[in-house]
Design a protein around this motif. Structure first.
Motif, PDB file in Angstrom:
ATOM      1  N   THR A 149      35.901  48.351  44.775  1.00  0.00           N
ATOM      2  CA  THR A 149      36.573  48.394  46.074  1.00  0.00           C
ATOM      3  C   THR A 149      35.581  48.160  47.206  1.00  0.00           C
ATOM      4  O   THR A 149      35.896  47.482  48.198  1.00  0.00           O
ATOM      5  N   ARG A 150      34.391  48.698  47.053  1.00  0.00           N
ATOM      6  CA  ARG A 150      33.344  48.512  48.065  1.00  0.00           C
ATOM      7  C   ARG A 150      32.955  47.040  48.156  1.00  0.00           C
ATOM      8  O   ARG A 150      32.761  46.503  49.250  1.00  0.00           O
ATOM      9  N   GLN A 151      32.837  46.373  47.017  1.00  0.00           N
ATOM     10  CA  GLN A 151      32.437  44.974  47.029  1.00  0.00           C
ATOM     11  C   GLN A 151      33.544  44.078  47.577  1.00  0.00           C
ATOM     12  O   GLN A 151      33.263  43.051  48.200  1.00  0.00           O
ATOM     13  N   VAL A 152      34.798  44.475  47.383  1.00  0.00           N
ATOM     14  CA  VAL A 152      35.915  43.753  48.008  1.00  0.00           C
ATOM     15  C   VAL A 152      35.831  43.884  49.534  1.00  0.00           C
ATOM     16  O   VAL A 152      36.087  42.923  50.270  1.00  0.00           O
ATOM     17  N   GLU A 153      35.464  45.067  50.005  1.00  0.00           N
ATOM     18  CA  GLU A 153      35.284  45.261  51.454  1.00  0.00           C
ATOM     19  C   GLU A 153      34.205  44.340  51.991  1.00  0.00           C
ATOM     20  O   GLU A 153      34.334  43.799  53.102  1.00  0.00           O
ATOM     21  N   TRP A 154      33.140  44.134  51.230  1.00  0.00           N
ATOM     22  CA  TRP A 154      32.087  43.201  51.657  1.00  0.00           C
ATOM     23  C   TRP A 154      32.631  41.791  51.784  1.00  0.00           C
ATOM     24  O   TRP A 154      32.265  41.055  52.705  1.00  0.00           O
ATOM     25  N   MET A 155      33.495  41.401  50.852  1.00  0.00           N
ATOM     26  CA  MET A 155      34.090  40.061  50.915  1.00  0.00           C
ATOM     27  C   MET A 155      34.849  39.865  52.218  1.00  0.00           C
ATOM     28  O   MET A 155      34.676  38.853  52.918  1.00  0.00           O
ATOM     29  N   HIS A 156      35.683  40.837  52.562  1.00  0.00           N
ATOM     30  CA  HIS A 156      36.478  40.717  53.789  1.00  0.00           C
ATOM     31  C   HIS A 156      35.586  40.787  55.027  1.00  0.00           C
ATOM     32  O   HIS A 156      35.856  40.103  56.026  1.00  0.00           O
ATOM     33  N   GLU A 157      34.536  41.585  54.970  1.00  0.00           N
ATOM     34  CA  GLU A 157      33.595  41.649  56.082  1.00  0.00           C
ATOM     35  C   GLU A 157      32.912  40.299  56.277  1.00  0.00           C
ATOM     36  O   GLU A 157      32.749  39.817  57.412  1.00  0.00           O
ATOM     37  N   PHE A 158      32.532  39.655  55.174  1.00  0.00           N
ATOM     38  CA  PHE A 158      31.892  38.342  55.248  1.00  0.00           C
ATOM     39  C   PHE A 158      32.853  37.295  55.820  1.00  0.00           C
ATOM     40  O   PHE A 158      32.465  36.475  56.660  1.00  0.00           O
ATOM     41  N   LEU A 159      34.102  37.331  55.381  1.00  0.00           N
ATOM     42  CA  LEU A 159      35.095  36.382  55.899  1.00  0.00           C
ATOM     43  C   LEU A 159      35.275  36.549  57.401  1.00  0.00           C
ATOM     44  O   LEU A 159      35.344  35.562  58.144  1.00  0.00           O
ATOM     45  N   LEU A 169      43.467  31.015  50.592  1.00  0.00           N
ATOM     46  CA  LEU A 169      42.872  31.056  49.258  1.00  0.00           C
ATOM     47  C   LEU A 169      41.780  32.106  49.176  1.00  0.00           C
ATOM     48  O   LEU A 169      41.729  32.911  48.234  1.00  0.00           O
ATOM     49  N   LEU A 170      40.894  32.127  50.170  1.00  0.00           N
ATOM     50  CA  LEU A 170      39.798  33.098  50.164  1.00  0.00           C
ATOM     51  C   LEU A 170      40.321  34.528  50.239  1.00  0.00           C
ATOM     52  O   LEU A 170      39.793  35.428  49.581  1.00  0.00           O
ATOM     53  N   ASN A 171      41.368  34.744  51.029  1.00  0.00           N
ATOM     54  CA  ASN A 171      41.954  36.080  51.122  1.00  0.00           C
ATOM     55  C   ASN A 171      42.602  36.502  49.804  1.00  0.00           C
ATOM     56  O   ASN A 171      42.523  37.665  49.409  1.00  0.00           O
ATOM     57  N   LYS A 172      43.239  35.548  49.131  1.00  0.00           N
ATOM     58  CA  LYS A 172      43.870  35.869  47.850  1.00  0.00           C
ATOM     59  C   LYS A 172      42.823  36.288  46.833  1.00  0.00           C
ATOM     60  O   LYS A 172      43.025  37.257  46.085  1.00  0.00           O
ATOM     61  N   ILE A 173      41.708  35.576  46.800  1.00  0.00           N
ATOM     62  CA  ILE A 173      40.640  35.935  45.862  1.00  0.00           C
ATOM     63  C   ILE A 173      40.036  37.291  46.238  1.00  0.00           C
ATOM     64  O   ILE A 173      39.808  38.149  45.379  1.00  0.00           O
ATOM     65  N   ALA A 174      39.795  37.494  47.532  1.00  0.00           N
ATOM     66  CA  ALA A 174      39.164  38.742  47.987  1.00  0.00           C
ATOM     67  C   ALA A 174      40.063  39.951  47.782  1.00  0.00           C
ATOM     68  O   ALA A 174      39.568  41.077  47.698  1.00  0.00           O
ATOM     69  N   ASP A 175      41.378  39.740  47.706  1.00  0.00           N
ATOM     70  CA  ASP A 175      42.312  40.851  47.507  1.00  0.00           C
ATOM     71  C   ASP A 175      42.470  41.235  46.041  1.00  0.00           C
ATOM     72  O   ASP A 175      43.092  42.253  45.726  1.00  0.00           O
ATOM     73  N   ALA A 176      41.932  40.409  45.132  1.00  0.00           N
ATOM     74  CA  ALA A 176      42.042  40.699  43.702  1.00  0.00           C
ATOM     75  C   ALA A 176      41.088  41.831  43.312  1.00  0.00           C
ATOM     76  O   ALA A 176      40.071  42.044  43.977  1.00  0.00           O
ATOM     77  N   PRO A 177      41.415  42.589  42.263  1.00  0.00           N
ATOM     78  CA  PRO A 177      40.479  43.622  41.777  1.00  0.00           C
ATOM     79  C   PRO A 177      39.134  42.991  41.464  1.00  0.00           C
ATOM     80  O   PRO A 177      39.068  41.957  40.794  1.00  0.00           O
ATOM     81  N   PHE A 178      38.064  43.605  41.925  1.00  0.00           N
ATOM     82  CA  PHE A 178      36.742  42.982  41.810  1.00  0.00           C
ATOM     83  C   PHE A 178      36.270  42.930  40.369  1.00  0.00           C
ATOM     84  O   PHE A 178      36.440  43.867  39.590  1.00  0.00           O
TER      85      PHE A 178
END
Length: 275
Positions: A149-159, A169-178
Motif C-alpha cells: 500500500t505504501r508503494q502504491v502511494e509512491w506511484m500516485h505521488e510520482f504521477l 492507464l497509469l492510474n489503473k496500474i497504480a490502483d492495482a494491488p502492488f
C-alpha cells in the motif's frame, strides 16, 4: 522551465493523454479544476496577460500550439518537461541487491532477516521450520518489507509530481494491488518517465532502509553496494545474464512465478522449438 503556479501545473495535468485540445475548451477545463480546488476560475489578466492565448504562448516549449483557421488554436504538451528543482530526489547510493529485495518485495510468504554476525541477509519461506525456530535475542533481526500500500502511494505521488494524474492507464496500474509485476508494468507504461520513477522509488526505499538501520543501530555501510559491485540495486547492467536472470526471478512471489513467469517462458521455448 520551472512550474510554480497552480494554474500552470493543473493545465499540464489536463493535457496529459490529450493529443490536441482547443484553447477555448482547455480554458473551461482549467477554470473548473481551479474551482474544484477552491481557487476560483482562471483569469489571465490576473497574471498579466490580455488574452488566454497570450498566456499559453508565454509557457514556451512546455506547450505545442497549432494555429487553426479562425479564432481558435489547438494546444498539446511540448517536448520540454517542467522542472521541479525543489522536489526532484537526488539519486541515492545503490543498495546491495539482497538488501533491496528484502525491503521492496512484499511477498507475504517470505520472511527476511539481517544477520548481525555475518552482515548478510537470510530469508525463509513462512512454512520453513527454521523461520519458526528463530528465538528472540539471536543474531537475526527481522527486516519488514515495505508495505505494498505504501508503494502504491509512491506511484500516485510520482504521477502527481509529474503532471500525469489524469492518465487513465497509469492510474489503473497504480490502483492495482502492488507486486513486482505491477511495478514493472508501471515503469514500462511511464515511457520516458520510467527512469525518473526508478530514481524516485530508489530514493524512497533508501530513506526507509536508513531509518530501519538507525532503529537497530546497524552500520549504514551494510546497506550500500560496494562501488565495484555488479549487484547495485536497480542497475544490473554489468551483471552476467545468468546472474541478472537469477536476481529477477528472486523478485517474483511464488504465485507470480506460477501464474505469469513460467507460462511465458514455456510458451517462448515452445515457439522457438517450432521455428
Amino acid at each position: 522551465m520551472e512550474v510554480k503556479d497552480p494554474a500552470t501545473a493543473l493545465l499540464l495535468q489536463i493535457l496529459v493523454g490529450h493529443p490536441m485540445e482547443p484553447a477555448a475548451r482547455l480554458k473551461q477545463k482549467l477554470s473548473a479544476a481551479l474551482v474544484d480546488k477552491g481557487l476560483g476560475p482562471f483569469d489571465q489578466k490576473t497574471v498579466g496577460f490580455k488574452t488566454f492565448k497570450d498566456y499559453l504562448r508565454s509557457l514556451g516549449d512546455l506547450l505545442v500550439i497549432e494555429e487553426k483557421s479562425g479564432s481558435d488554436i489547438l494546444v498539446s504538451l511540448g517536448k520540454t518537461l517542467p522542472t521541479k528543482t525543489d522536489s526532484d530526489p537526488e539519486t541515492p547510493p545503490p543498495l546491495r541487491s539482497d538488501v533491496w529485495l528484502a525491503f521492496t518485495n512484499p511477498d507475504p510468504n517470505r520472511v527476511r532477516f539481517y544477520n548481525k554476525s555475518t552482515n548478510k541477509v537470510v530469508h525463509f519461506h513462512t512454512t520453513d521450520q527454521a523461520a519458526a525456530s528463530i528465538a528472540e535475542g539471536s543474531d537475526l533481526v527481522a527486516i519488514p518489507a515495505i508495505d505494498g500500500t505504501r508503494q502504491v502511494e509512491w506511484m500516485h505521488e510520482f504521477l502527481a509530481q509529474n503532471f500525469l494524474s489524469e492518465d487513465p492507464l497509469l492510474n489503473k496500474i497504480a490502483d492495482a494491488p502492488f507486486s513486482s509485476s505491477v511495478n514493472t508494468a508501471f515503469a514500462r507504461a511511464l515511457g520516458k518517465y520510467g527512469l525518473a520513477w526508478r530514481k524516485f522509488r530508489a530514493s524512497k526505499v533508501f530513506v526507509e532502509a536508513t531509518a530501519w538501520v538507525a532503529r537497530h543501530e546497524a552500520s549504514i555501510d551494510w546497506l550500500r553496494a560496494p562501488p565495484d559491485s555488479p549487484a547495485s540495486a536497480g542497475s544490473g547492467h554489468s551483471m552476467s545474464p545468468r546472474l541478472r536472470a537469477s536476481k529477477l526471478l528472486e523478485s517474483f512471489s511464488d504465485q507470480e512465478l506460477i501464474e505469469t513467469v513460467i507460462p511465458i517462458l514455456a510458451a517462448s521455448i515452445l515457439v522457438k522449438s517450432r521455428a
